[in-house]
Design a protein around this motif. Structure first.
Motif, mmCIF file in Angstrom:
data_model
loop_
_atom_site.group_PDB
_atom_site.id
_atom_site.type_symbol
_atom_site.label_atom_id
_atom_site.label_comp_id
_atom_site.label_asym_id
_atom_site.label_seq_id
_atom_site.Cartn_x
_atom_site.Cartn_y
_atom_site.Cartn_z
ATOM 1 N N ARG A 184 -6.986 20.009 24.692
ATOM 2 C CA ARG A 184 -7.782 21.208 24.429
ATOM 3 C C ARG A 184 -7.721 22.170 25.598
ATOM 4 N NH1 ARG A 184 -11.379 17.579 21.704
ATOM 5 N NH2 ARG A 184 -12.528 17.225 23.636
ATOM 6 N N ALA A 188 -6.312 25.816 25.401
ATOM 7 C CA ALA A 188 -7.118 26.969 25.816
ATOM 8 C C ALA A 188 -6.376 27.797 26.857
ATOM 9 C CB ALA A 188 -8.452 26.488 26.378
ATOM 10 N N LEU A 189 -5.731 27.092 27.817
ATOM 11 C CA LEU A 189 -4.966 27.810 28.827
ATOM 12 C C LEU A 189 -3.800 28.565 28.192
ATOM 13 C CD1 LEU A 189 -4.394 28.448 31.789
ATOM 14 C CD2 LEU A 189 -3.091 26.309 31.923
ATOM 15 N N TYR A 190 -3.130 27.908 27.240
ATOM 16 C CA TYR A 190 -2.017 28.571 26.546
ATOM 17 C C TYR A 190 -2.518 29.794 25.781
ATOM 18 C CZ TYR A 190 1.700 29.326 23.131
ATOM 19 O OH TYR A 190 2.661 29.892 22.344
ATOM 20 N N SER A 191 -3.669 29.618 25.098
ATOM 21 C CA SER A 191 -4.226 30.747 24.345
ATOM 22 C C SER A 191 -4.593 31.888 25.280
ATOM 23 C CB SER A 191 -5.448 30.285 23.561
ATOM 24 O OG SER A 191 -6.036 31.362 22.873
ATOM 25 N N GLU A 192 -5.197 31.535 26.426
ATOM 26 C CA GLU A 192 -5.584 32.577 27.385
ATOM 27 C C GLU A 192 -4.353 33.297 27.929
ATOM 28 O OE1 GLU A 192 -8.036 33.015 31.626
ATOM 29 O OE2 GLU A 192 -7.903 31.086 30.598
ATOM 30 N N LEU A 193 -3.342 32.503 28.295
ATOM 31 C CA LEU A 193 -2.127 33.123 28.813
ATOM 32 C C LEU A 193 -1.434 33.958 27.745
ATOM 33 C CD1 LEU A 193 -0.645 30.180 30.920
ATOM 34 C CD2 LEU A 193 -1.787 32.230 31.767
ATOM 35 N N SER A 194 -1.448 33.449 26.491
ATOM 36 C CA SER A 194 -0.839 34.226 25.406
ATOM 37 C C SER A 194 -1.595 35.530 25.188
ATOM 38 C CB SER A 194 -0.829 33.395 24.116
ATOM 39 O OG SER A 194 -0.043 32.241 24.276
ATOM 40 N N GLY A 195 -2.954 35.445 25.256
ATOM 41 C CA GLY A 195 -3.746 36.662 25.103
ATOM 42 C C GLY A 195 -3.466 37.670 26.207
ATOM 43 N N GLU A 196 -3.393 37.154 27.455
ATOM 44 C CA GLU A 196 -3.099 38.063 28.566
ATOM 45 C C GLU A 196 -1.710 38.679 28.410
ATOM 46 O OE1 GLU A 196 -3.596 35.887 32.148
ATOM 47 O OE2 GLU A 196 -5.782 35.770 31.991
ATOM 48 N N GLU A 198 -0.113 39.124 25.587
ATOM 49 C CA GLU A 198 -0.163 40.087 24.487
ATOM 50 C C GLU A 198 -0.828 41.379 24.930
ATOM 51 O OE1 GLU A 198 -1.821 40.315 19.871
ATOM 52 O OE2 GLU A 198 -1.923 38.449 21.023
ATOM 53 N N GLU A 199 -1.927 41.237 25.726
ATOM 54 C CA GLU A 199 -2.605 42.431 26.231
ATOM 55 C C GLU A 199 -1.680 43.226 27.143
ATOM 56 O OE1 GLU A 199 -5.626 45.143 26.581
ATOM 57 O OE2 GLU A 199 -5.523 43.392 25.273
#
Length: 591
Positions: A184, A188-196, A198-199
């Protein structure tokens, strides 16, 4: 099997297996010796179980014995070999059961047979004499127990094995939980990095879009500059050449008749007036662009304005073209008479220039809004050549003129319509063009009839939405001229939520905000029943097409970022919301 350098096995003891009790003793002995030599408790149980299965399988064979030996070395093991004589056969079921538990080796000849099982003991083990002696004593001390005792022993072994299995299962469950928690965290880290990422990508895309927009604006500015020099040089050269040429004629021909001299002097005067009018027009446009023009609100005599325009412009009409200026509405109005006259003069002059037959009309009326504010609506209509739809916004660019045969013999700088729109925006109003080739043109001007001046009633709270912090620094003092508090929002994403939270008296909205632009913010405000009544003034530094302005119909006004003043913004916020423009019916002859 021993390796070439492994020490030979150390014999521990050999015990006979002649009865059932002997198989019980074999099982107990194997378990006890394995435990003594360091085997895991579960491994000892497996060894005892395998020997129990094998012992029952060969029980009754002639001279059946069980020999115990210790194989030392890097991979130590306890070896137990069952041997018998005669033709007794080991049941396949017993051999299969033993092989599932431990490595099992089986041999059978005419003289007899033997089967050996190996139980590994763990770390390297040296044949310590004391340890070997203790193992031998332990094997000698075990006598055959009863079947009941053996059953109890097996039950105890089974319970111990089950307890250890349960403990291992709990440990495995704990490790699985830790692994899930780690997964998890990784997700979460992957999602955060993906979000950053993407941003960041959105920011890069927005930056490229902004760069493209700036490049387009630079190209348009360059084109406007080229048009400026081409048009101004042409328009200035014509009257200047006339003045110089006629003056040279007068100087070189002293004997010219008096009437010819007067004619030439009148032509020089006309050229001088044309030159002066052109310079005045350029200066007026420069003032409007620089923001130094401020409206002077006063009681407006619209009848006098219309009468003046009728008297000065009627002579510009071509033969067969009627100028029809309708009567003013019977209402007391406020406005800037000078600016209003300049707006209407430019619109009427432009209409008369491109109308070869038919009529040019000016109608005026006053509309009341539900909130009690009034709007002065002025409509200029002609039956001229018309303008193609793709040129509707370009005609409001400085020095731009629609190309075509209708331009022959029609002088002009291309400043009339842009100047009229700029003055309309300074007054807090809107100017809309509706035209088609062969069907004439209608221009509708909507102006506040009783606007609030900049020093009038103050607003309690304004929201400004602009992603340019430097421009917000410029805008802030202008808004504080007529607002007690200003809330700044730096992007379009949070604009709607911010407006819902503070419920301002007005909104100043930048058009180009990145991913969520001013068009989308305005649409969200219009769709919200609780916010749609809040007046919005749109600011932009870009040229807008007719489609762009159509998307901004909900805004009170669209103002250029250049030359902004607090008075212009205050007047625009106070202007009643413009209604959709409509094409008026042609006035009757003689109206």
């Amino acid at each position: 099997m021993n390796g070439p350098t492994d020490p030979p096995p150390v014999r521990l003891d050999t015990m006979p297996v002649a009865a059932v009790q002997d198989t019980f003793a074999l099982r107990r002995s194997a378990c006890a010796v394995a435990d003594l030599l360091g085997a895991d408790s579960q491994d000892a149980v497996r060894l005892a179980t395998a020997l129990s299965e094998l012992g029952r399988g060969v029980l009754g064979a002639d001279r059946l014995t069980a020999a115990f030996s210790l194989r030392p070395g890097p991979v130590p093991a306890l070896l137990v070999t069952l041997a018998w004589q005669g033709g007794h056969q080991l049941p396949a079921e017993a051999l299969e059961a033993s092989a599932r538990l431990l490595p099992t080796h089986h041999e059978h000849t005419r003289e007899g047979g033997r089967v050996r099982v190996e139980q590994r003991l763990g770390p390297a083990l040296d044949p310590d004499p004391d340890l070997v002696d203790r193992a031998r004593r332990l094997l000698a001390a075990h006598t055959g127990p009863s079947a009941l005792e053996d059953s109890r022993e097996q039950t105890r072994d089974l319970i111990a094995a089950l307890e250890k299995t349960r403990a291992q299962r709990e440990e495995l469950r704990r490790l699985n939980a830790e692994l899930e928690e780690t997964n998890r965290g990784v997700l979460a880290l992957y999602s955060e990095l993906s979000g950053e990422l993407e941003e960041t990508n959105r920011g890069v895309v927005a930056l490229y879009a902004e760069l493209d927009e700036k490049s387009r604006q630079l190209r348009e500015a360059s084109e406007a500059k080229s048009r400026f020099w081409a048009n101004v040089s042409h328009e200035l050269r014509t009257p200047v050449n006339a003045v110089v040429g006629l003056a040279e004629l007068l100087r070189s021909d002293a004997d010219v008749p008096a009437d010819e001299r007067d004619h030439r002097l009148s032509l020089i005067a006309d050229s001088g007036r044309t030159l002066l009018a052109l310079v005045d027009e350029l200066l007026d446009v420069a003032k409007a662009e620089s923001g130094t023009l401020e409206p002077h609100w006063a009681p407006l005599d619209l009848r006098a304005v219309l009468s003046h325009l009728d008297g000065t412009l009627r002579g510009q009409a071509r033969p067969g073209v009627a100028l029809r200026i309708g009567p003013p509405p019977p209402a007391a109005l406020l406005g800037d008479e000078t600016m209003l006259t300049q707006i209407l003069r430019n619109l009427l002059s432009n209409a008369l220039k491109f109308t070869e037959q038919g009529w040019v009309g000016l109608d005026s009326r006053v509309e009341d809004d539900p909130d009690g504010r009034r709007t002065l609506v002025l409509t200029v209509t002609d039956t001229g050549v018309g303008i193609p739809p793709d040129q509707h916004e370009r005609v409001f660019e400085e020095f731009y003129q629609v190309k075509g045969p209708h331009q022959r013999g029609r002088r002009g700088t291309g400043l009339g319509l842009p100047y009229a729109r700029r003055l309309t925006e300074i007054l807090g109003g809107t100017l809309h063009l509706d035209s088609a080739p062969g069907h004439g043109t209608t221009i509708t001007v909507r102006l506040p009839a009783d606007p609030a001046p900049a020093d009038g009633p103050r607003r309690e709270l304004l929201v400004v939405v602009d992603d340019d912090a430097a421009f917000r620094d410029v805008l802030r003092p202008l808004l504080h001229e007529f607002a007690d508090r200003v809330v700044e929002v730096g992007d379009g994403t949070t604009a709607h939520a911010a407006v819902r939270e503070v419920r301002p008296d007005g909104i100043v909205l930048d058009l180009h905000l990145g991913e969520v632009d001013g068009y989308r913010v305005l649409a969200e405000l219009r769709a919200d029943p609780e916010l749609r009544h809040i007046p919005v003034v749109v600011l932009t530094s870009a040229s807008l097409t007719a489609a762009d302005r159509g998307r901004l119909a909900h805004a009170r006004a669209v103002l250029s970022k250049s030359g902004l003043t607090g008075g212009r913004i205050a007047a625009a916020l106070s202007d009643p919301r413009p209604a959709a423009p409509r094409r008026p019916r042609p006035p009757e002859d003689g109206s």
